[in-house]
Each structure stands twice: as structure tokens, then as C-alpha cells.
Design a protein around this motif. Structure first.
Motif, PDB file in Angstrom:
ATOM      1  N   LEU A  63      -2.263  24.854 -14.390  1.00 52.20           N
ATOM      2  CA  LEU A  63      -1.671  24.780 -15.733  1.00 52.20           C
ATOM      3  C   LEU A  63      -2.726  24.984 -16.815  1.00 52.20           C
ATOM      4  O   LEU A  63      -3.854  24.523 -16.699  1.00 52.20           O
ATOM      5  CB  LEU A  63      -0.986  23.425 -15.938  1.00 52.20           C
ATOM      6  CG  LEU A  63       0.125  23.035 -14.955  1.00 52.20           C
ATOM      7  CD1 LEU A  63       0.804  21.749 -15.425  1.00 52.20           C
ATOM      8  CD2 LEU A  63       1.147  24.148 -14.783  1.00 52.20           C
ATOM      9  N   THR A  64      -2.341  25.693 -17.865  1.00 50.89           N
ATOM     10  CA  THR A  64      -3.192  25.735 -19.056  1.00 50.89           C
ATOM     11  C   THR A  64      -3.195  24.344 -19.684  1.00 50.89           C
ATOM     12  O   THR A  64      -2.304  23.518 -19.420  1.00 50.89           O
ATOM     13  CB  THR A  64      -2.644  26.728 -20.088  1.00 50.89           C
ATOM     14  OG1 THR A  64      -1.348  26.264 -20.495  1.00 50.89           O
ATOM     15  CG2 THR A  64      -2.514  28.132 -19.510  1.00 50.89           C
ATOM     16  N   GLU A 115      -2.242  23.563 -22.534  1.00 52.13           N
ATOM     17  CA  GLU A 115      -0.980  23.394 -23.244  1.00 52.13           C
ATOM     18  C   GLU A 115       0.154  23.042 -22.271  1.00 52.13           C
ATOM     19  O   GLU A 115       0.965  22.153 -22.540  1.00 52.13           O
ATOM     20  CB  GLU A 115      -0.622  24.679 -24.019  1.00 52.13           C
ATOM     21  CG  GLU A 115      -1.578  25.007 -25.156  1.00 52.13           C
ATOM     22  CD  GLU A 115      -2.961  25.473 -24.682  1.00 52.13           C
ATOM     23  OE1 GLU A 115      -3.032  26.102 -23.592  1.00 52.13           O
ATOM     24  OE2 GLU A 115      -3.963  25.201 -25.368  1.00 52.13           O
ATOM     25  N   GLN A 116       0.211  23.761 -21.156  1.00 50.17           N
ATOM     26  CA  GLN A 116       1.231  23.445 -20.153  1.00 50.17           C
ATOM     27  C   GLN A 116       1.039  22.043 -19.584  1.00 50.17           C
ATOM     28  O   GLN A 116       2.000  21.324 -19.338  1.00 50.17           O
ATOM     29  CB  GLN A 116       1.178  24.462 -19.005  1.00 50.17           C
ATOM     30  CG  GLN A 116       1.620  25.862 -19.376  1.00 50.17           C
ATOM     31  CD  GLN A 116       1.367  26.855 -18.241  1.00 50.17           C
ATOM     32  OE1 GLN A 116       0.312  26.829 -17.612  1.00 50.17           O
ATOM     33  NE2 GLN A 116       2.319  27.742 -18.004  1.00 50.17           N
ATOM     34  N   VAL A 170       3.635  18.525 -19.496  1.00 47.75           N
ATOM     35  CA  VAL A 170       4.072  18.429 -18.103  1.00 47.75           C
ATOM     36  C   VAL A 170       5.357  17.621 -17.944  1.00 47.75           C
ATOM     37  O   VAL A 170       6.193  17.931 -17.086  1.00 47.75           O
ATOM     38  CB  VAL A 170       2.934  17.838 -17.231  1.00 47.75           C
ATOM     39  CG1 VAL A 170       2.686  16.382 -17.547  1.00 47.75           C
ATOM     40  CG2 VAL A 170       3.208  18.034 -15.749  1.00 47.75           C
ATOM     41  N   ASP A 202       9.076  19.156 -18.111  1.00 52.89           N
ATOM     42  CA  ASP A 202       9.629  19.881 -16.961  1.00 52.89           C
ATOM     43  C   ASP A 202      10.109  18.829 -15.964  1.00 52.89           C
ATOM     44  O   ASP A 202       9.299  18.094 -15.388  1.00 52.89           O
ATOM     45  CB  ASP A 202       8.534  20.772 -16.362  1.00 52.89           C
ATOM     46  CG  ASP A 202       8.941  21.473 -15.065  1.00 52.89           C
ATOM     47  OD1 ASP A 202       8.638  22.661 -14.925  1.00 52.89           O
ATOM     48  OD2 ASP A 202       9.532  20.814 -14.178  1.00 52.89           O
ATOM     49  N   ARG A 226       8.428  18.700 -12.461  1.00 55.01           N
ATOM     50  CA  ARG A 226       7.039  18.227 -12.530  1.00 55.01           C
ATOM     51  C   ARG A 226       6.983  16.749 -12.923  1.00 55.01           C
ATOM     52  O   ARG A 226       6.149  15.994 -12.418  1.00 55.01           O
ATOM     53  CB  ARG A 226       6.237  19.057 -13.537  1.00 55.01           C
ATOM     54  CG  ARG A 226       5.861  20.433 -13.007  1.00 55.01           C
ATOM     55  CD  ARG A 226       4.962  21.178 -14.013  1.00 55.01           C
ATOM     56  NE  ARG A 226       4.780  22.568 -13.600  1.00 55.01           N
ATOM     57  CZ  ARG A 226       4.731  23.602 -14.439  1.00 55.01           C
ATOM     58  NH1 ARG A 226       4.849  23.411 -15.745  1.00 55.01           N
ATOM     59  NH2 ARG A 226       4.549  24.823 -13.969  1.00 55.01           N
ATOM     60  N   LYS A 259      -4.639  16.691 -17.779  1.00 57.57           N
ATOM     61  CA  LYS A 259      -5.351  17.447 -16.734  1.00 57.57           C
ATOM     62  C   LYS A 259      -6.741  16.869 -16.485  1.00 57.57           C
ATOM     63  O   LYS A 259      -7.156  16.673 -15.330  1.00 57.57           O
ATOM     64  CB  LYS A 259      -5.435  18.927 -17.133  1.00 57.57           C
ATOM     65  CG  LYS A 259      -6.025  19.818 -16.058  1.00 57.57           C
ATOM     66  CD  LYS A 259      -5.778  21.289 -16.381  1.00 57.57           C
ATOM     67  CE  LYS A 259      -6.399  22.188 -15.321  1.00 57.57           C
ATOM     68  NZ  LYS A 259      -5.889  23.572 -15.403  1.00 57.57           N
ATOM     69  N   ASP A 275       3.036  28.714  -8.908  1.00 56.77           N
ATOM     70  CA  ASP A 275       3.036  27.281  -8.586  1.00 56.77           C
ATOM     71  C   ASP A 275       2.688  27.053  -7.121  1.00 56.77           C
ATOM     72  O   ASP A 275       2.130  26.026  -6.753  1.00 56.77           O
ATOM     73  CB  ASP A 275       4.433  26.678  -8.827  1.00 56.77           C
ATOM     74  CG  ASP A 275       4.441  25.789 -10.049  1.00 56.77           C
ATOM     75  OD1 ASP A 275       3.444  25.804 -10.791  1.00 56.77           O
ATOM     76  OD2 ASP A 275       5.439  25.099 -10.271  1.00 56.77           O
TER      77      ASP A 275
END
Lengths: 132, 132, 132, 132
Positions: free
Chosen positions: A52-53, A55-56, A60, A63, A66, B32, C128
Motif C-alpha cells: 500500500l502507498t 495514502e492507501q 485502510v 476497505d 482489509r 504502515k 494484493d
């Protein structure tokens, strides 16, 4: 962040003891095995984020699939941490409280943060050695 | 296992929030990064055990230097787990309570354990898939 | 990327066997211990990156101290991987070659990449589940 | 341990470069992401062993299903290590050769091992700090 019926760490720790005993899994729950299992589960939590970036990763929980995995892996990490603590006789909350106290001495609040308030710039230059 | 002045998870979580804010470390505390840090610290806990025999591992807390490291790494793992939970808005105690409930359905207590009591032999054959 | 006197994987693997034998470390080099040690060292490699922004991480080798740590941890990960392979009798190069072949079937090159060349957009939506 | 058509590390590394390029996965292959992925895969290798007794772990390759998983995870660890090395421009074989040379100085062969041959007893007392 917590509801009225929030379970305590100690109640959950005991529930895990009973869960393992009822299934006769205690022989597997050695300190070494549980430390390995904790590390494996922490890897599974990281796996959710690995491609994931930033931002993603920050989004998280928007989603649903996720978000479910995050809840699941947080639970697994905490479960093995509590079972490890049972196996070695360590109180995790006391251990963390003691560590925070040590770190408050080791990483004093920078004076510019105290003085400058919102005008403060930069971050602690010790961040490479950041403990918590 | 706990004393009268036992801190709660929620109190420790908030203390970590203030600790990071005072040092302006919040920009580093992305989901992250914290998942990576949690995994790194779980590895440091495992490192204590990696060359120990099962017997040495079971006696880890009778060695004062190793016992100190165990306390320290347990604290680090719990700290990053709580900071991760702050970053994603997950309640770790609720997540674990929900997971235990799912696992009680998924791994029913074997009937021979219920019936046989102390005479029961063997362990759950599902242990390869053992969750907790 | 390689010089004239490049050592081979097999030569390094044998050198590690002799290194451990001369120091009588073989009893420690069980498959389970070596798998744990490999995981610990992979965590130490990740530790270098845990607080870095993507930009800092991409420039990691322009910092001499970090660059040295990267070389050191890459060496440790490869050392334990080769020692693990010795302990279980697996040829790591053959294992990887076989896996790449399986993945070429499992993740076919998307047609738009073949057709569109530079005009292609996006990435494989299976990312993914990205294997390599 | 190797057959006639043994692929080289450099050939496999280049094959992985082409594999990722064809699938447009290069944007994901940052040093930080690949270090995380390497750590995740090392955890998956460890997972195979986490509940095994030392005896079961030593016999892991006699179980066909576990043996297949071992091959698979060894391949994944090596794949991400090579892709990480591509991303940072490090030659893993040179890094390991240099590390072995440093460790030969740091951990000299104990004299009793040289003198005593088969009668030698015990292991290097530095094993807590064992590098390889």
C-alpha cells in the motif's frame, strides 16, 4: 474508544488460559514457540500494508475486507502477547508503564516544543533511535 | 498477576499518545510504519530465544539480564500495538474478545477431553491450524 | 552488478558450513532455530526503513552509515537462508527457479501490457496477491 | 547439492526484474516495501515450524506437504532478497563474502577446538552473540 462492557486485559488473559487448557494446547505454549507465533502474526499484520502507498495505508479501515483483517491480526498479536506473558510470568501493563517512565527520562521533551507551541518546527533529531 | 495500582490499557494508550505528541513524533506514526515497527520489535523478542534449547527458554526469567530484555521487548511490542490501534481506530480488547468467540465456535472442545478428564491423551489434531 | 571474482552461492554455503563447524555451532543450527534467526535478521533489515519516508527510503544508500547497515543485514539474511537450506537439504536457486515458473503461469502478463506498451495504464489488479 | 543446469543468482535476479516489469509491478518494488515483504515471507517460513517439537522440526522434509511449503517459502524469501538488492544496488554475494571475512576476525576459532579435535567439549561461549 471503549464501551461499557469493555473486557480487561486480565480477564482476556485468563480466558485464553482456559481456551488452551480445554483443547490441551498447553504443551505447545512454550515461551519460545509463543515468541515465534507472536512474530509470525505481527508479520501477517504487516502483510496487509506491504504494497500500500502511505495514502492507501492511512485509509485502510475504509476497505471492509482489509478492516476485518486488521481486527483479526490485532487480536492474534494481542492473544499471543498475553499467552507469552502467561508463560513467562510477566505483567504486560506493568512492563509498559515502567518502560514509558524510562523513556520519559531518556527522551526529554525538546525545549522548543515546550516554548514554541504551534510555531515549533521539526521533529526530535533522535528519531532514528525512537523508542515508542 | 496484577497489583492494586495496575494501569489500564486505555490509560497507557493515552499516555503513549501524549508522549508522541510532546516529542512531535506523530508524523512518523502512520499505520504502515507502526505495523513495521511492531513486527521489528516482535523479532527482537524472538531474538532472545533463537539459540536457546527448550529447557533454557523455559528458564529464561531466571537469568536477570535475559529477564530484563523480556520485560523490555514485551513493553515495546505492546506500545507499538497500542499506537497502531490508535492510528487505525481499533479497540484491541474488543478485537480479541470477538476473536475468542469466533474461535470457540471454530475449535470446539474435543469430546474426549470433556469425557476423559485426566485420562485424556493426545492433543487436538487441528493444532497445525491452531489459532491462539 | 558482479565482479570477476564473484563467489558462487554454493561456495558461500560451504564456507558457512566450515565456519560453524570450526566454532562448534552446529548443534544450534537446527531448522527451527535458523528459521527464527532468518526472521529476526529480516526484521533488522526492515528496522532501517521503519521511520523513513518513501523518499528517504529510496535514498537509503546515499547515507554511508545506513548503507553499511543495509550491506550487513543483507549478508545476515542470506547467511541464515543458506544455513537453513543446508539444514533441510533444499537448493535455494532451484526452489526459486521452480517458483518463478509456477508464477509465470499463475500471473500471466496482462494483454494490455503486451499490446499497449508505453500507453498501458494501471497495474495488475491482482497485486494484493502479488507473489514476487 | 546442485545439478548441471543450476541457475546463477544473477540470472534469477534478472529474471525477477523482467517478471515484475512485464506485470508493471515496479512501482511497488521500493526498498521499504521489499524489506517489509522479505520480513513477511521470513515469518511465513517460521510459521511452518512454530508449533513443532525440535524432533518434528528436524524431520520437516519427510512430510510432503510441509516440504513443499518449505521450498515455496525459501523461494519467496530469496526472491524478495534479490529484488531488494536490485532496488538498492547491493550485490548479496559480495556482501556475504565481506561479512564472513569480518566474522572470521571477530569470532576466532577457539584454541581448544583446534587442539582437541574430537575430544573438544562445549561450544563457543559467545554464542549469545553468534553472528552466522
Amino acid at each position: 474508544m471503549t464501551g461499557p462492557a469493555e473486557p480487561t486485559v486480565e480477564a482476556l488473559r485468563q480466558r485464553l488460559v482456559h481456551f488452551a487448557a480445554a483443547r490441551r494446547w498447553e504443551p505447545f505454549h512454550t515461551p519460545k514457540n509463543l515468541a515465534a507465533a507472536l512474530s509470525v502474526e505481527a508479520g501477517e499484520l504487516l502483510e496487509i500494508f506491504q504494497w500500500l502507498t502511505p495514502e492507501q495505508a492511512d485509509a485502510v479501515m475504509s476497505d471492509p475486507e482489509r478492516a476485518h483483517r486488521v481486527h483479526d491480526e490485532v487480536a492474534d498479536v494481542l492473544a499471543y502477547l498475553l499467552q507469552f506473558c502467561t508463560a513467562v510470568g510477566v505483567d504486560p501493563l506493568e512492563a509498559l508503564a515502567a518502560k514509558i517512565e524510562r523513556n520519559e527520562l531518556r527522551f526529554p521533551v525538546p525545549m522548543d516544543a515546550v516554548d514554541a507551541g504551534e510555531n515549533g518546527v521539526g521533529v526530535n533529531s533522535d528519531v532514528d533511535d525512537q523508542p515508542l
